[in-house]
Every structure is written in structure tokens, then in C-alpha cells.
Design a protein around this motif. Structure first.
Motif, mmCIF file in Angstrom:
data_model
loop_
_atom_site.group_PDB
_atom_site.id
_atom_site.type_symbol
_atom_site.label_atom_id
_atom_site.label_comp_id
_atom_site.label_asym_id
_atom_site.label_seq_id
_atom_site.Cartn_x
_atom_site.Cartn_y
_atom_site.Cartn_z
ATOM 1 N N CYS A 195 -10.392 8.227 -2.133
ATOM 2 C CA CYS A 195 -8.967 8.026 -2.411
ATOM 3 C C CYS A 195 -8.311 9.275 -2.988
ATOM 4 C CB CYS A 195 -8.773 6.859 -3.385
ATOM 5 S SG CYS A 195 -8.731 5.259 -2.582
ATOM 6 N N GLN A 227 -0.612 2.891 -5.281
ATOM 7 C CA GLN A 227 -1.446 4.043 -4.947
ATOM 8 C C GLN A 227 -2.065 4.698 -6.177
ATOM 9 O OE1 GLN A 227 0.733 6.754 -2.405
ATOM 10 N NE2 GLN A 227 1.292 5.130 -0.969
ATOM 11 N N ILE A 244 -4.679 8.873 1.650
ATOM 12 C CA ILE A 244 -3.840 7.671 1.612
ATOM 13 C C ILE A 244 -2.717 7.756 2.643
ATOM 14 C CG2 ILE A 244 -2.148 6.431 0.205
ATOM 15 C CD1 ILE A 244 -4.010 6.685 -2.150
ATOM 16 N N TRP A 260 -5.597 -0.731 -4.685
ATOM 17 C CA TRP A 260 -5.310 -0.202 -3.355
ATOM 18 C C TRP A 260 -6.471 -0.474 -2.401
ATOM 19 C CZ3 TRP A 260 -6.472 2.878 0.727
ATOM 20 C CH2 TRP A 260 -5.410 3.284 1.551
ATOM 21 N N TYR A 297 -6.335 2.780 -7.877
ATOM 22 C CA TYR A 297 -7.264 2.867 -6.754
ATOM 23 C C TYR A 297 -7.978 1.550 -6.466
ATOM 24 C CZ TYR A 297 -6.722 7.961 -6.882
ATOM 25 O OH TYR A 297 -6.218 9.225 -6.837
ATOM 26 N N LEU A 337 0.818 -1.219 0.000
ATOM 27 C CA LEU A 337 0.000 0.000 0.000
ATOM 28 C C LEU A 337 0.851 1.269 0.000
ATOM 29 C CD1 LEU A 337 -2.824 -0.956 2.552
ATOM 30 C CD2 LEU A 337 -2.969 -0.907 0.061
ATOM 31 N N GLU A 338 2.069 1.162 0.503
ATOM 32 C CA GLU A 338 2.967 2.316 0.530
ATOM 33 C C GLU A 338 3.600 2.584 -0.836
ATOM 34 O OE1 GLU A 338 5.903 2.210 3.623
ATOM 35 O OE2 GLU A 338 4.515 1.305 5.053
#
Length: 229
Positions: free
Chosen positions: A176, A131, A182, A137, A134, A125-126
Motif C-alpha cells: 500500500c 486511503q 493505490i 482500505w 490501510y 476506496l477513492e
């Protein structure tokens, strides 16, 4: 109806009923934002476009109504439920309390393998590439949360959480894009992971609760700017 890239094409899986296929299709169309809040779901038009009878379509819409995604308006028919930014924030506050309780209860049950999987998800996720996608994620974010929710081993609480948080899913595609959303989630996930790693039930409850409270605040501000209800 939006310009969402969602493909309006019904696919019926082998062994799956038409009603279930229509339900899953419409649910995804609502979640993706293809159908906008307040938009009417006209049975005759949808039945023709999906090439199905109105009976399975009507049953699918009823099911979406029980999930809080659709409402029936007198003399107008079914429409996608339209919630105000303030109501959405309140729903996140409620979800925060319930999910925080699930986290508190999960601490004594969650396995090291589950915590390792949560840590693995967080690293993905980082990543900037994730990212920018969407849908991916959000899918991974849901998995992160569902791991510890399932570990609480309380079927009634899990069912209640699904009922309360289900309608919120359709706003995540918009959420998002909220400035700081985020980054806020990633920061919160680190606190949640630390609490589970240390087997600190109260810290886990607090981290999850504060996380969803903050998501609610960010969502209210963001949605208040981009649509009027």
C-alpha cells in the motif's frame, strides 16, 4: 520481530477451539507484518507468551504451512516464508490469470446488486480518509474482488485462488505504501466495473488480469527497495 502496532494478545472467542484461535492469531500476526519474512516461530517462546500448550500451537503452525505462509527449516524449526520480490511478482501473475478467469465466468452470474456494491466500495476506496487507513482500505479492496470471485460459482477455482493468493496478503500492508499502487488499483477497478456493467466477459477477464499483473510489477519494484531476501 517488527515494531508493528499489532497487539500481541490472544483472544479466544466463546465456542471456538484453542487451536483455531491460535491459528487465527498467528495468521493475523504474519499478515500484519508483526512476524517478518524469515523470522523463526519458536514454539516454546510463543507458547509461553500466549499462555497455551505447545500442541495447539504446533497444529496452528502446520496449518499456516499448508497455506504457504510458513516453512519448516531442517534443524531450525518453523519460520515465516521468505519470498523474493521476483517470486512475489510471479505469484501475482498466476493470481491474475486465475482471477481473470473467475471474472470471465462471473459476468453471466453477477447480480446488479453485487455490481452496485462494488461501485459503492470503489467510491469509498477513492476517499482520502480511507486511503490513510490501510487496514480498512485492504478489507474493502478484498471485498470488491471477492464479490465477483464468488459470483463465478466455481468452487474448485475459488479454492485454488484462495490457495494461490493467500500468501500474498501479508505483503499488502507493505504494498500500500508503494508509489502509485493505490492510484493504479482505483484506475483498474473502474475498468473492471465498466466491464461488468456492460456484461462483457472478455473485457472483465482482461481488466482483472492486467490489474494484478500491474500490482505484481509495482510490488516487485517496491519490495526490492525495502527489504533484502
Amino acid at each position: 520481530m517488527s515494531n508493528n502496532p499489532f497487539e500481541f494478545k490472544l483472544l479466544v472467542k466463546k465456542g471456538e477451539s484453542i487451536e483455531k484461535s491460535v491459528y487465527k492469531f498467528l495468521r493475523k500476526a504474519v499478515y500484519s507484518g508483526y512476524f517478518q519474512p524469515g523470522e523463526r516461530l519458536v514454539e516454546a517462546s510463543l507458547a509461553e507468551r500466549l499462555n497455551v500448550s505447545r500442541t495447539p500451537l504446533r497444529e496452528a503452525i502446520k496449518r499456516l504451512e499448508t497455506e504457504g505462509l510458513v516453512e519448516t527449516i531442517p534443524n531450525k524449526g518453523a519460520a515465516v516464508l521468505k519470498s523474493s520480490p521476483e517470486e512475489i511478482e510471479e505469484m501475482y501473475f498466476i493470481a491474475g490469470v486465475l482471477e481473470g478467469l473467475a471474472a470471465y465466468l462471473a459476468v453471466e452470474n453477477i447480480s446488479k446488486e453485487n455490481i452496485d456494491r462494488m461501485r459503492e466500495i470503489e467510491l469509498i476506496l477513492e476517499d482520502g480518509e480511507c486511503q490513510s487507513d490501510y487496514e480498512r482500505w485492504l478489507k474493502l479492496n478484498n471485498e470488491f474482488h471477492n464479490i465477483f470471485i464468488s459470483a463465478c460459482n466455481k468452487s474448485l477455482l475459488i479454492r485454488l485462488l484462495n490457495q494461490r493468493t493467500g500468501p500474498l496478503g501479508r505483503y499488502w500492508y507493505l504494498g500500500c505504501t508503494s508509489p502509485g499502487m493505490i492510484d493504479s488499483c482505483i484506475f483498474a477497478h473502474k475498468n473492471i466495473l465498466e466491464a461488468f456493467s456492460e456484461r462483457d466477459a472478455e473485457a472483465a477477464r482482461k481488466a482483472v488480469e492486467e490489474h494484478l499483473f500491474q500490482v505484481g510489477r509495482l510490488m516487485r519494484r517496491h519490495l526490492g527497495r525495502i527489504f533484502v531476501v
